[in-house]
Every structure is written in C-alpha cells, then in structure tokens.
Design a protein around this motif. Sequence first.
Motif, short mmCIF file in Angstrom:
data_model
loop_
_atom_site.label_atom_id
_atom_site.label_comp_id
_atom_site.label_asym_id
_atom_site.label_seq_id
_atom_site.Cartn_x
_atom_site.Cartn_y
_atom_site.Cartn_z
N VAL A 165 -38.38 -96.53 22.44
CA VAL A 165 -37.74 -95.25 22.10
C VAL A 165 -38.30 -94.12 22.95
N ILE A 166 -37.40 -93.43 23.64
CA ILE A 166 -37.76 -92.27 24.47
C ILE A 166 -37.15 -91.03 23.82
N ASP A 167 -38.01 -90.12 23.39
CA ASP A 167 -37.56 -88.93 22.66
C ASP A 167 -37.60 -87.70 23.56
N VAL A 168 -36.41 -87.21 23.95
CA VAL A 168 -36.32 -86.06 24.84
C VAL A 168 -36.28 -84.75 24.04
N GLY A 169 -35.86 -84.84 22.80
CA GLY A 169 -35.61 -83.64 21.99
C GLY A 169 -36.81 -82.72 21.85
N ILE A 170 -36.53 -81.43 21.96
CA ILE A 170 -37.55 -80.40 21.74
C ILE A 170 -36.88 -79.31 20.92
N THR A 171 -37.23 -79.19 19.66
CA THR A 171 -36.66 -78.10 18.86
C THR A 171 -37.81 -77.35 18.21
N ARG A 172 -37.74 -76.05 18.31
CA ARG A 172 -38.75 -75.22 17.64
C ARG A 172 -38.31 -74.99 16.20
N VAL A 173 -39.14 -75.44 15.27
CA VAL A 173 -38.82 -75.28 13.86
C VAL A 173 -39.82 -74.30 13.26
N GLU A 174 -39.31 -73.28 12.58
CA GLU A 174 -40.20 -72.25 11.99
C GLU A 174 -41.21 -72.88 11.05
N ASP A 175 -42.44 -72.44 11.18
CA ASP A 175 -43.51 -72.95 10.32
C ASP A 175 -44.59 -71.86 10.20
N ALA A 176 -44.58 -71.19 9.08
CA ALA A 176 -45.47 -70.03 8.89
C ALA A 176 -46.94 -70.46 8.89
N SER A 177 -47.21 -71.72 8.53
CA SER A 177 -48.61 -72.16 8.45
C SER A 177 -49.20 -72.41 9.84
N ASN A 178 -48.35 -72.40 10.87
CA ASN A 178 -48.83 -72.62 12.22
C ASN A 178 -49.09 -71.28 12.92
N ALA A 179 -50.14 -71.22 13.74
CA ALA A 179 -50.52 -69.96 14.38
C ALA A 179 -49.39 -69.40 15.25
N LYS A 180 -48.64 -70.29 15.90
CA LYS A 180 -47.54 -69.84 16.76
C LYS A 180 -46.31 -69.43 15.95
N GLY A 181 -46.29 -69.79 14.66
CA GLY A 181 -45.13 -69.47 13.82
C GLY A 181 -44.05 -70.54 13.87
#
Length: 295
Positions: free
Chosen positions: A229-245
Amino acid sequence: MQLLDGKKTSNDIKNEIAAEVQSIKAAGGKVPHLAAVLVGNNGASLTYVGSKVKSCQEIGFDSTLVSLPETITEDELLAKIKELNEDDNLDGYIVQLPLPKHIDEQKILLAIDPDKDVDGFHPTNFGRMALEMESFIPATPFGIMELLERYKVETAGKHTVVIGRSHIVGRPMSILMSRKGNPGDSTVTLTHSRTKDLAEFTKNADIIITALGVPEFLKADMVKEGVTVIDVGITRVEDASNAKGYVIKGDVDFDGVSKKASFITPVPGGVGPMTIAMLLKNTLLARKMRSARNQ
Ligand SMILES: NC(=O)C1=CN([C@@H]2O[C@H](COP(=O)(O)OP(=O)(O)OC[C@H]3O[C@@H](n4cnc5c(N)ncnc54)[C@H](OP(=O)(O)O)[C@@H]3O)[C@@H](O)[C@H]2O)C=CC1
Ligand SMILES: Nc1nc(=O)c2c([nH]1)NC[C@@H]1CN(c3ccc(C(=O)N[C@@H](CCC(=O)O)C(=O)O)cc3)C=[N+]21
C-alpha cells in the motif's frame, strides 16, 4: 510488514545528489539552479515550497523563490514564465499548484519550456513519459517508483489499483506502472469517484496506490493479506491538542491496513519527502542536459 521509509530513502537520495554537486563544483561546473513560483500564500503550499528551498540549500543547489500576489493577472504570470524560460542561469522551475481560480492552469503549464519543466507536467513531457521516452517524470509518481525499486517490491505481473486520476499523481502513476520494465510491467486499474464497487477492485489488488485526499479512506476490510500500500494522501485535519493546530492524515487507515500489508508507506514520512527528493533529481538531470547542449 515492512515500512517503506520515505524519510530515510529521500535522505539517501539527497546525499547522492549532494555528492554529485560536489563533483560538478570540483570540475569547475555550474551547480543546478531550481526556482519555485508561488502565487498567493496558501498555508500548505508555503510549507511545501519552503521545504523545497531548504532542501536545495542542504545539497548545494542554487534556488530562487518567486513569490507573487494572489491578485496577479494571467498575462503578468505568463510574462514571468517567459522570463524564467529565457533565464540562462536557471535549469528548472515549478509553478506550485493549485493556482487561483482566475488563472487558466493549462495555459500556464503550456507556457513552461519543456526543457525546464522539472515537474514533468507539460504535455510534451507527459506524452514522452507515456511513449516510454526519456523525460522529466512528475516528482510524486517518480518518488513512488523509486521507493518500489529501492525496497525491491515486485511489480511485474501484479495487479496494481490506483485510486484517483489527477494529472499530477493518479494518471501518471497508472501510466508508469503499466510501462515496460522494473518497476512496472503491472496490470493496472485506474479508479476514481465514478468507479462502482471500488472495494471489489482493491480486495483483488496486489498493490494499491491511494491518491484521493480522503483521510483514512482505505480500510483493512478493503484489502487482501500481503498487499503493498502506497499512501499519497495528505490532508490537514484540525486538532487543537497539537501545537500546529492540525495533524496530517493520509488516505489509509494505517493501524488497520498495516496488519495485513507486506509493504506500506507511512504519512507523514512516506511519499511526501520522496516528492521533494525526486524534484531535486529532475533538476540535476536538467542541469546535465543543459550543459551537454551547450558544449
Ligand atoms: N505526498 C505528496 O507528495 C503529494 C500528495 N498529494 C495529496 O494526494 C491527494 C490527492 O491529490 P491530487 O492527486 O492532487 O487530487 P485531486 O483532488 O486532484 O484528485 C482526487 C482524485 O480522487 C478521486 N476521488 C475523490 N474521492 C473519491 C472517492 N471517494 N472514491 C474514489 N475516488 C475518489 C477523484 O475522482 P474524480 O476524478 O472523479 O473527481 C480524483 O480523481 C491529496 O490529499 C493531496 O494533498 C498530492 C500531490 C503530492
Ligand atoms: N507544481 C506542483 N508540484 C508539486 O509537486 C506539488 C504541487 N504543485 N502542489 C501541491 C502538491 C503537494 N506536494 C507535496 C510535497 C511534499 C510533501 C511533504 O513533504 N510532506 C511531508 C509532510 C509536510 C507537512 O508537514 O505538511 C510528509 O509527507 O512527510 C507533501 C506534498 C507537492 N505538490
């Protein structure tokens, strides 16, 4: 299960390129020069273009960031492209996609000099790729081919299912896997949002390449034991617990699918870093072709 480590492999490739840059320098030659054109300031695009410029510095390439306002007209952008085509000090450049809606993407891609088109998106390069001639191969599919080769994943005679038919990932990927050679010689099914019973294809696949941009789309019950399996997908999902958001999600439910897979790429650290390494590789190739022409 073997992890296809794009972070490590991309570092290996960057070291190989850096060594070549040193020998070019030692022979008194010009080092490769890459430019990236960025229109507007989309967050994700800024991140990718930033890491391209940083990688150039690491390996000793010259690099130029051409940052243009969101409001630029199509004619103004075309004038900039003409300038880059004529710049004798520049070996290759990319125009970061997507472009703002008021600009015709196809018109811009057609204006890029195919000899400087290190993204491999110009119809000349795309056609040459399909005809199995030498050309610039789009960096993301090129990076996937390189991973398959370096990890000795067998592709000949295998059934490869690609999900997504974009011009920059899915479509070129389907062409490359069906070409003669290694990696390649695969029997390819190209699927998309109009495909019926997608799981019937993925369940019978030896190799699955996901490029649709839907977080954790591919689940364990959609794949067979031993799949690659080769996963190309890149989606930014909001996450308040992460420093980057936000956190980055791939198209694959990694925890579930990795239990059945023989080879699998992680996200992040899989295809993404390979994309950047292969863009640098194309730029080195562009430099070599230019110096061969000018001699
Ligand atoms: N790691 C890397 O280096 C790169 C990562 N990416 C990432 O890869 C993903 C795909 O990007 P890109 O190729 O530009 O994608 P696009 O958004 O241009 O295309 C997505 C494709 O997926 C298909 N699709 C969408 N939803 C489904 C579904 N539910 N079932 C089946 N097919 C579906 C679409 O079908 P249709 O054609 O019918 O609309 C389309 O062909 C994104 O997450 C992007 O961020 C992209 C480039 C490089
Ligand atoms: N003309 C053009 N050429 C491209 O090649 C092109 C483009 N436009 N538009 C957008 C997509 C996307 N893309 C990525 C490159 C690197 C990572 C990458 O390095 N990802 C890291 C994570 C980066 C992060 O933190 O966001 C990883 O997967 O580990 C991801 C995505 C190139 N693209």
